[in-house]
Design a protein around this motif. Structure first.
Motif, PDB file in Angstrom:
ATOM      1  N   CYS A 160       3.062   2.176   9.061  1.00 26.57           N
ATOM      2  CA  CYS A 160       2.860   1.317   7.889  1.00 26.57           C
ATOM      3  C   CYS A 160       1.388   0.896   7.796  1.00 26.57           C
ATOM      4  O   CYS A 160       0.768   0.992   6.741  1.00 26.57           O
ATOM      5  CB  CYS A 160       3.737   0.069   7.985  1.00 26.57           C
ATOM      6  N   GLY A 161       0.844   0.459   8.906  1.00 26.30           N
ATOM      7  CA  GLY A 161      -0.556   0.036   8.941  1.00 26.30           C
ATOM      8  C   GLY A 161      -1.514   1.159   8.613  1.00 26.30           C
ATOM      9  O   GLY A 161      -2.486   0.964   7.882  1.00 26.30           O
ATOM     10  N   ARG A 162      -1.244   2.353   9.142  1.00 25.14           N
ATOM     11  CA  ARG A 162      -2.121   3.498   8.881  1.00 25.14           C
ATOM     12  C   ARG A 162      -2.290   3.727   7.381  1.00 25.14           C
ATOM     13  O   ARG A 162      -3.393   3.932   6.878  1.00 25.14           O
ATOM     14  CB  ARG A 162      -1.544   4.749   9.546  1.00 25.14           C
ATOM     15  N   GLU A 163      -1.197   3.686   6.654  1.00 18.85           N
ATOM     16  CA  GLU A 163      -1.243   3.930   5.207  1.00 18.85           C
ATOM     17  C   GLU A 163      -1.908   2.770   4.463  1.00 18.85           C
ATOM     18  O   GLU A 163      -2.804   2.975   3.652  1.00 18.85           O
ATOM     19  CB  GLU A 163       0.167   4.175   4.660  1.00 18.85           C
ATOM     20  N   VAL A 164      -1.465   1.562   4.740  1.00 19.24           N
ATOM     21  CA  VAL A 164      -1.973   0.392   4.018  1.00 19.24           C
ATOM     22  C   VAL A 164      -3.459   0.177   4.310  1.00 19.24           C
ATOM     23  O   VAL A 164      -4.243  -0.106   3.394  1.00 19.24           O
ATOM     24  CB  VAL A 164      -1.144  -0.862   4.363  1.00 19.24           C
ATOM     25  N   PHE A 165      -3.883   0.334   5.562  1.00 13.30           N
ATOM     26  CA  PHE A 165      -5.289   0.114   5.918  1.00 13.30           C
ATOM     27  C   PHE A 165      -6.201   1.169   5.291  1.00 13.30           C
ATOM     28  O   PHE A 165      -7.394   0.946   5.140  1.00 13.30           O
ATOM     29  CB  PHE A 165      -5.475   0.086   7.433  1.00 13.30           C
ATOM     30  N   GLU A 166      -5.627   2.316   4.921  1.00 15.24           N
ATOM     31  CA  GLU A 166      -6.398   3.365   4.234  1.00 15.24           C
ATOM     32  C   GLU A 166      -6.357   3.188   2.721  1.00 15.24           C
ATOM     33  O   GLU A 166      -6.871   4.017   1.981  1.00 15.24           O
ATOM     34  CB  GLU A 166      -5.851   4.752   4.606  1.00 15.24           C
ATOM     35  N   GLY A 167      -5.698   2.126   2.249  1.00 19.87           N
ATOM     36  CA  GLY A 167      -5.665   1.834   0.822  1.00 19.87           C
ATOM     37  C   GLY A 167      -4.531   2.507   0.066  1.00 19.87           C
ATOM     38  O   GLY A 167      -4.503   2.494  -1.165  1.00 19.87           O
ATOM     39  N   ARG A 168      -3.585   3.088   0.794  1.00 20.56           N
ATOM     40  CA  ARG A 168      -2.437   3.735   0.153  1.00 20.56           C
ATOM     41  C   ARG A 168      -1.237   2.790   0.190  1.00 20.56           C
ATOM     42  O   ARG A 168      -1.204   1.851   0.970  1.00 20.56           O
ATOM     43  CB  ARG A 168      -2.129   5.046   0.877  1.00 20.56           C
ATOM     44  N   PRO A 169      -0.226   3.058  -0.632  1.00 23.64           N
ATOM     45  CA  PRO A 169       0.970   2.215  -0.596  1.00 23.64           C
ATOM     46  C   PRO A 169       1.710   2.356   0.736  1.00 23.64           C
ATOM     47  O   PRO A 169       1.638   3.399   1.384  1.00 23.64           O
ATOM     48  CB  PRO A 169       1.834   2.743  -1.745  1.00 23.64           C
ATOM     49  N   ALA A 170       2.408   1.306   1.098  1.00 23.14           N
ATOM     50  CA  ALA A 170       3.203   1.335   2.333  1.00 23.14           C
ATOM     51  C   ALA A 170       4.335   2.343   2.184  1.00 23.14           C
ATOM     52  O   ALA A 170       4.959   2.429   1.131  1.00 23.14           O
ATOM     53  CB  ALA A 170       3.757  -0.047   2.630  1.00 23.14           C
ATOM     54  N   PRO A 171       4.607   3.117   3.233  1.00 27.01           N
ATOM     55  CA  PRO A 171       5.736   4.051   3.183  1.00 27.01           C
ATOM     56  C   PRO A 171       7.066   3.313   3.057  1.00 27.01           C
ATOM     57  O   PRO A 171       7.166   2.123   3.374  1.00 27.01           O
ATOM     58  CB  PRO A 171       5.662   4.781   4.533  1.00 27.01           C
ATOM     59  N   GLU A 172       8.073   4.041   2.643  1.00 30.10           N
ATOM     60  CA  GLU A 172       9.430   3.493   2.524  1.00 30.10           C
ATOM     61  C   GLU A 172       9.872   2.944   3.883  1.00 30.10           C
ATOM     62  O   GLU A 172       9.619   3.539   4.922  1.00 30.10           O
ATOM     63  CB  GLU A 172      10.389   4.596   2.083  1.00 30.10           C
ATOM     64  N   GLY A 173      10.526   1.800   3.860  1.00 29.76           N
ATOM     65  CA  GLY A 173      11.046   1.205   5.088  1.00 29.76           C
ATOM     66  C   GLY A 173      10.074   0.238   5.761  1.00 29.76           C
ATOM     67  O   GLY A 173      10.432  -0.385   6.756  1.00 29.76           O
ATOM     68  N   CYS A 174       8.858   0.105   5.249  1.00 35.09           N
ATOM     69  CA  CYS A 174       7.892  -0.821   5.833  1.00 35.09           C
ATOM     70  C   CYS A 174       8.139  -2.227   5.310  1.00 35.09           C
ATOM     71  O   CYS A 174       8.635  -2.398   4.200  1.00 35.09           O
ATOM     72  CB  CYS A 174       6.472  -0.399   5.469  1.00 35.09           C
ATOM     73  N   PRO A 175       7.777  -3.230   6.104  1.00 30.39           N
ATOM     74  CA  PRO A 175       7.902  -4.599   5.605  1.00 30.39           C
ATOM     75  C   PRO A 175       6.939  -4.817   4.424  1.00 30.39           C
ATOM     76  O   PRO A 175       5.988  -4.057   4.253  1.00 30.39           O
ATOM     77  CB  PRO A 175       7.520  -5.468   6.808  1.00 30.39           C
ATOM     78  N   PRO A 176       7.188  -5.842   3.631  1.00 36.56           N
ATOM     79  CA  PRO A 176       6.288  -6.129   2.510  1.00 36.56           C
ATOM     80  C   PRO A 176       4.855  -6.357   3.000  1.00 36.56           C
ATOM     81  O   PRO A 176       4.641  -6.983   4.022  1.00 36.56           O
ATOM     82  CB  PRO A 176       6.864  -7.394   1.881  1.00 36.56           C
ATOM     83  N   VAL A 177       3.905  -5.826   2.237  1.00 33.17           N
ATOM     84  CA  VAL A 177       2.489  -5.976   2.594  1.00 33.17           C
ATOM     85  C   VAL A 177       2.040  -7.396   2.259  1.00 33.17           C
ATOM     86  O   VAL A 177       2.237  -7.856   1.131  1.00 33.17           O
ATOM     87  CB  VAL A 177       1.628  -4.955   1.834  1.00 33.17           C
ATOM     88  N   PRO A 178       1.432  -8.104   3.206  1.00 28.98           N
ATOM     89  CA  PRO A 178       0.939  -9.455   2.922  1.00 28.98           C
ATOM     90  C   PRO A 178      -0.125  -9.425   1.809  1.00 28.98           C
ATOM     91  O   PRO A 178      -0.852  -8.438   1.672  1.00 28.98           O
ATOM     92  CB  PRO A 178       0.314  -9.908   4.246  1.00 28.98           C
ATOM     93  N   GLU A 179      -0.217 -10.492   1.068  1.00 32.63           N
ATOM     94  CA  GLU A 179      -1.152 -10.584  -0.067  1.00 32.63           C
ATOM     95  C   GLU A 179      -2.584 -10.210   0.323  1.00 32.63           C
ATOM     96  O   GLU A 179      -3.263  -9.539  -0.411  1.00 32.63           O
ATOM     97  CB  GLU A 179      -1.144 -11.999  -0.657  1.00 32.63           C
ATOM     98  N   GLY A 180      -3.062 -10.662   1.451  1.00 32.70           N
ATOM     99  CA  GLY A 180      -4.450 -10.419   1.870  1.00 32.70           C
ATOM    100  C   GLY A 180      -4.762  -8.954   2.126  1.00 32.70           C
ATOM    101  O   GLY A 180      -5.921  -8.561   2.188  1.00 32.70           O
ATOM    102  N   LEU A 181      -3.738  -8.114   2.299  1.00 35.82           N
ATOM    103  CA  LEU A 181      -3.963  -6.688   2.595  1.00 35.82           C
ATOM    104  C   LEU A 181      -3.794  -5.805   1.378  1.00 35.82           C
ATOM    105  O   LEU A 181      -4.086  -4.620   1.437  1.00 35.82           O
ATOM    106  CB  LEU A 181      -2.994  -6.220   3.686  1.00 35.82           C
ATOM    107  N   LYS A 182      -3.302  -6.337   0.277  1.00 34.38           N
ATOM    108  CA  LYS A 182      -3.058  -5.524  -0.916  1.00 34.38           C
ATOM    109  C   LYS A 182      -4.348  -5.147  -1.588  1.00 34.38           C
ATOM    110  O   LYS A 182      -5.319  -5.779  -1.580  1.00 34.38           O
ATOM    111  CB  LYS A 182      -2.131  -6.241  -1.889  1.00 34.38           C
TER     112      LYS A 182
END
Length: 182
Positions: A160-182
């Motif tokens: 989940c972190g790998r995708e979100v930290f690269e600026g992509r949407p979180a994969p299916e099954g990941c917890p909701p992304v906190p506001e500060g990381l969107k």
């Protein structure tokens, strides 16, 4: 004969060498020492693993725990310990962690040798377990235990972190992304 330009050149080269040495020393200090502090573990809950039958981490028996961490990054945590639990007991009781990759520790924390731990994991001489999922968003705590009872813990970026930290949407099954990381 005029020695002025030669002396000026020597002074310039000397100044460059001194500035480079000071800068190198500063970089080494910030990477190896500046941000790390010893971890104060809660007695009886120093190292936790996620059991096969639950999603809640539970403490395991450990001795001689020592650790470091830094506020500057969620993946700076490292710890070393020993446990009387066998690999068979751990495997039958706790969730494994496929794809564990220990991160290099500062040279002053010499109980944690990422290359040796990684080699032991590859050879099957050590096994990795999930310690705490999403200890901070996108980062899991991982524990590896050797056959002789030596154990190591570190924080590792999860899928989940790998995708979100690269600026992509979180994969299916990941917890909701906190506001500060969107």
């Amino acid at each position: 004969m005029n020695a002025g330009p030669i002396n000026a050149g020597k002074l310039i080269v000397g100044a460059i060498v001194i500035v480079a040495a000071i800068t190198g020393g500063f970089l080494w200090y910030t990477a190896e020492r500046a941000y790390y502090t010893p971890v104060a573990f809660q007695p009886g809950a120093e190292i936790r693993l996620v059991p096969l039958t639950s999603d809640q981490p539970e403490a395991i028996i450990v001795n001689g725990v020592q650790g470091i961490d830094a506020d500057s990054s969620p993946i700076k945590f490292r710890a070393c310990f020993t446990t009387p639990l066998t690999l068979a007991t751990l495997t039958e009781t706790y969730r494994d962690y496929p794809g564990a990759e220990p991160l290099i520790a500062p040279s002053g924390f010499d109980c944690f040798d990422a290359a040796a731990i990684g080699g032991a994991l590859e050879k099957g001489e050590a096994l990795a377990f999930l310690s705490e999922p999403n200890i901070t968003y996108g980062v899991d705590r991982v524990v590896a235990v050797m056959g002789d009872g030596r154990g190591f813990a570190w924080n590792q970026i999860n899928a989940c972190g790998r995708e979100v930290f690269e600026g992509r949407p979180a994969p299916e099954g990941c917890p909701p992304v906190p506001e500060g990381l969107k």
